[in-house]
Design a protein around this motif. Structure first.
Motif, short mmCIF file in Angstrom:
data_model
loop_
_atom_site.label_atom_id
_atom_site.label_comp_id
_atom_site.label_asym_id
_atom_site.label_seq_id
_atom_site.Cartn_x
_atom_site.Cartn_y
_atom_site.Cartn_z
N TRP A 271 0.76 -1.05 -0.10
CA TRP A 271 -0.03 0.02 -0.02
C TRP A 271 0.84 1.23 -0.20
N VAL A 272 2.10 1.16 0.61
CA VAL A 272 2.93 2.29 0.49
C VAL A 272 3.38 2.56 -0.89
N ASP A 273 3.79 1.47 -1.75
CA ASP A 273 4.03 1.80 -3.00
C ASP A 273 3.01 2.43 -3.88
N HIS A 274 1.93 1.71 -3.78
CA HIS A 274 0.63 2.32 -4.39
C HIS A 274 0.13 3.55 -4.14
N THR A 275 0.40 4.00 -2.84
CA THR A 275 0.00 5.43 -2.36
C THR A 275 1.13 6.45 -3.19
N ILE A 276 2.23 6.05 -2.89
CA ILE A 276 3.25 7.07 -3.23
C ILE A 276 3.22 7.17 -4.77
N SER A 277 3.09 5.97 -5.56
CA SER A 277 3.00 5.85 -7.24
C SER A 277 1.87 6.77 -7.58
N THR A 278 0.79 6.74 -6.85
CA THR A 278 -0.53 7.25 -7.20
C THR A 278 -0.31 8.68 -7.07
N LEU A 279 0.26 9.20 -6.08
CA LEU A 279 0.11 10.61 -5.63
C LEU A 279 1.41 11.26 -6.93
N VAL A 280 2.29 10.28 -7.16
CA VAL A 280 3.55 10.73 -7.94
C VAL A 280 2.55 11.24 -9.37
N MET A 281 1.85 10.19 -9.86
CA MET A 281 1.31 10.35 -11.19
C MET A 281 0.45 11.48 -11.10
N ILE A 282 -0.29 11.81 -9.99
CA ILE A 282 -1.11 12.97 -10.08
C ILE A 282 -0.23 14.20 -9.96
N PHE A 283 0.62 14.46 -9.39
CA PHE A 283 1.25 15.88 -9.34
C PHE A 283 2.48 15.96 -10.39
N ILE A 284 2.85 14.88 -10.92
CA ILE A 284 3.89 14.97 -12.13
C ILE A 284 3.01 15.32 -13.37
N SER A 285 1.69 15.34 -13.20
CA SER A 285 0.86 15.77 -14.46
C SER A 285 0.57 16.89 -14.42
N ILE A 286 0.78 17.62 -13.43
CA ILE A 286 0.06 19.06 -13.02
C ILE A 286 1.27 20.10 -13.19
N PRO A 287 1.25 21.09 -14.26
CA PRO A 287 2.29 22.11 -14.50
C PRO A 287 2.47 22.91 -13.00
N SER A 288 3.47 23.44 -13.14
CA SER A 288 4.19 24.05 -12.02
C SER A 288 3.36 25.61 -11.90
N PHE A 289 2.86 26.07 -13.03
CA PHE A 289 2.16 27.33 -12.87
C PHE A 289 0.42 27.16 -12.56
N VAL A 290 0.19 25.88 -12.58
CA VAL A 290 -1.18 25.65 -11.93
C VAL A 290 -1.04 25.36 -10.39
N VAL A 291 0.11 24.61 -10.16
CA VAL A 291 0.37 24.23 -8.70
C VAL A 291 0.60 25.46 -7.85
N ILE A 292 1.22 26.68 -8.60
CA ILE A 292 1.46 27.69 -7.69
C ILE A 292 0.02 28.70 -7.75
N SER A 293 -0.63 28.58 -8.68
CA SER A 293 -1.83 29.22 -8.65
C SER A 293 -2.73 28.76 -7.38
N PHE A 294 -2.84 27.51 -7.07
CA PHE A 294 -3.32 27.00 -6.06
C PHE A 294 -2.80 27.24 -4.78
N LEU A 295 -1.46 27.21 -4.64
CA LEU A 295 -0.82 27.60 -3.48
C LEU A 295 -1.17 29.11 -3.09
N ILE A 296 -1.25 29.94 -4.07
CA ILE A 296 -1.17 31.39 -3.84
C ILE A 296 -2.71 31.51 -3.35
N TYR A 297 -3.55 30.95 -3.93
CA TYR A 297 -5.02 30.83 -3.34
C TYR A 297 -5.18 30.19 -1.95
N PHE A 298 -4.68 29.06 -1.65
CA PHE A 298 -4.93 28.50 -0.57
C PHE A 298 -4.18 29.05 0.60
N LEU A 299 -2.74 29.35 0.47
CA LEU A 299 -1.67 29.62 1.47
C LEU A 299 -1.48 30.97 1.41
N ALA A 300 -2.12 31.74 0.54
CA ALA A 300 -1.76 33.35 0.74
C ALA A 300 -3.17 34.02 0.80
#
Length: 229
Positions: A37-66
């Protein structure tokens, strides 16, 4: 460019320092816990985050953290207090690190799983080595051969920065300088050409170092070269 490149380097250096150990550590953990389950969880999260561009990530971070949190909405000026300037690193560093962490994690896991199933590792176990000794002395050392050159190339890449990310968070680096020069009513082509020359030079230099480092890190390449000679 001379005034702005230190800021670009500082943000990217912090990102590399954070992403390399985290990515390698998660990759090793997933590789050693293959098909659990450790491998499956990490691999799933990796596939999700690696497909999201950095400018989309920073937009969400600015909204939620700023906007919803207490972090700076834009990059703090030099006259701000030290604590606020340090907090200003969190959002851009996180947005830059997600992709690198996922890339290293996936790469390390794949290499480690391949090495773990090799015959020479089984031979090491039959000679009396414990599992931890075989992993430390043989598996990790061989798995890191193709990984170390990519780390060297990424360290060289800190000079290039990120154009969209710097512009979104108002970081006065060379990436933001390129966008600013391009979006003027009369584009400053001198700045654009020199800035693009820096990006191209950094990319070529990273590629050259990546190729040359394989010969220094992997002894099999040097032995193959001597055999062909």
């Amino acid at each position: 460019i001379k005034e702005r490149i230190p800021l670009t380097i500082s943000v990217n250096i912090v990102s590399v320092i954070l992403s390399v150990p985290l990515g390698i550590g998660l990759g090793i953990w997933a590789g050693l816990k293959k098909n659990t389950w450790v491998d499956h969880t990490i691999s799933t999260l990796v596939m999700i985050f690696i497909s999201i561009p950095s400018f989309v990530v920073i937009s969400f971070l600015i909204y939620f953290l700023a906007y919803k949190g207490n972090l700076p909405i834009v990059w703090p000026d030099r006259d701000q207090v030290l604590s606020k300037r340090i907090l200003g690193y969190i959002i851009p560093v996180m947005s830059l690190s997600f992709g690198s962490i996922c890339g290293y994690c996936r790469f390390v896991r794949a290499e480690l799983c391949e090495v773990m199933s090799s015959e020479y590792l089984l031979l090491a176990r039959t000679k009396g080595l414990t599992k931890s000794q075989a992993i430390t002395r043989h598996a990790l050392r061989n798995a890191f051969v193709p990984i170390l050159p990519s780390i060297l190339a990424e360290i060289i890449g800190v000079f290039s920065g990120s154009m969209i990310l710097e512009n979104l968070y108002n970081i006065n680096g060379i990436g933001d300088l390129y966008i600013t020069a391009l979006n003027q009513g009369n584009p400053d082509y001198n700045v654009l050409m020199v800035d693009m020359a820096i990006f191209t030079t950094v990319g070529l230099l990273a590629g050259i170092i990546l190729d040359l480092s394989y010969g220094f890190i992997d002894p099999r390449i040097r032995m193959g070269e001597k055999g062909n000679a």
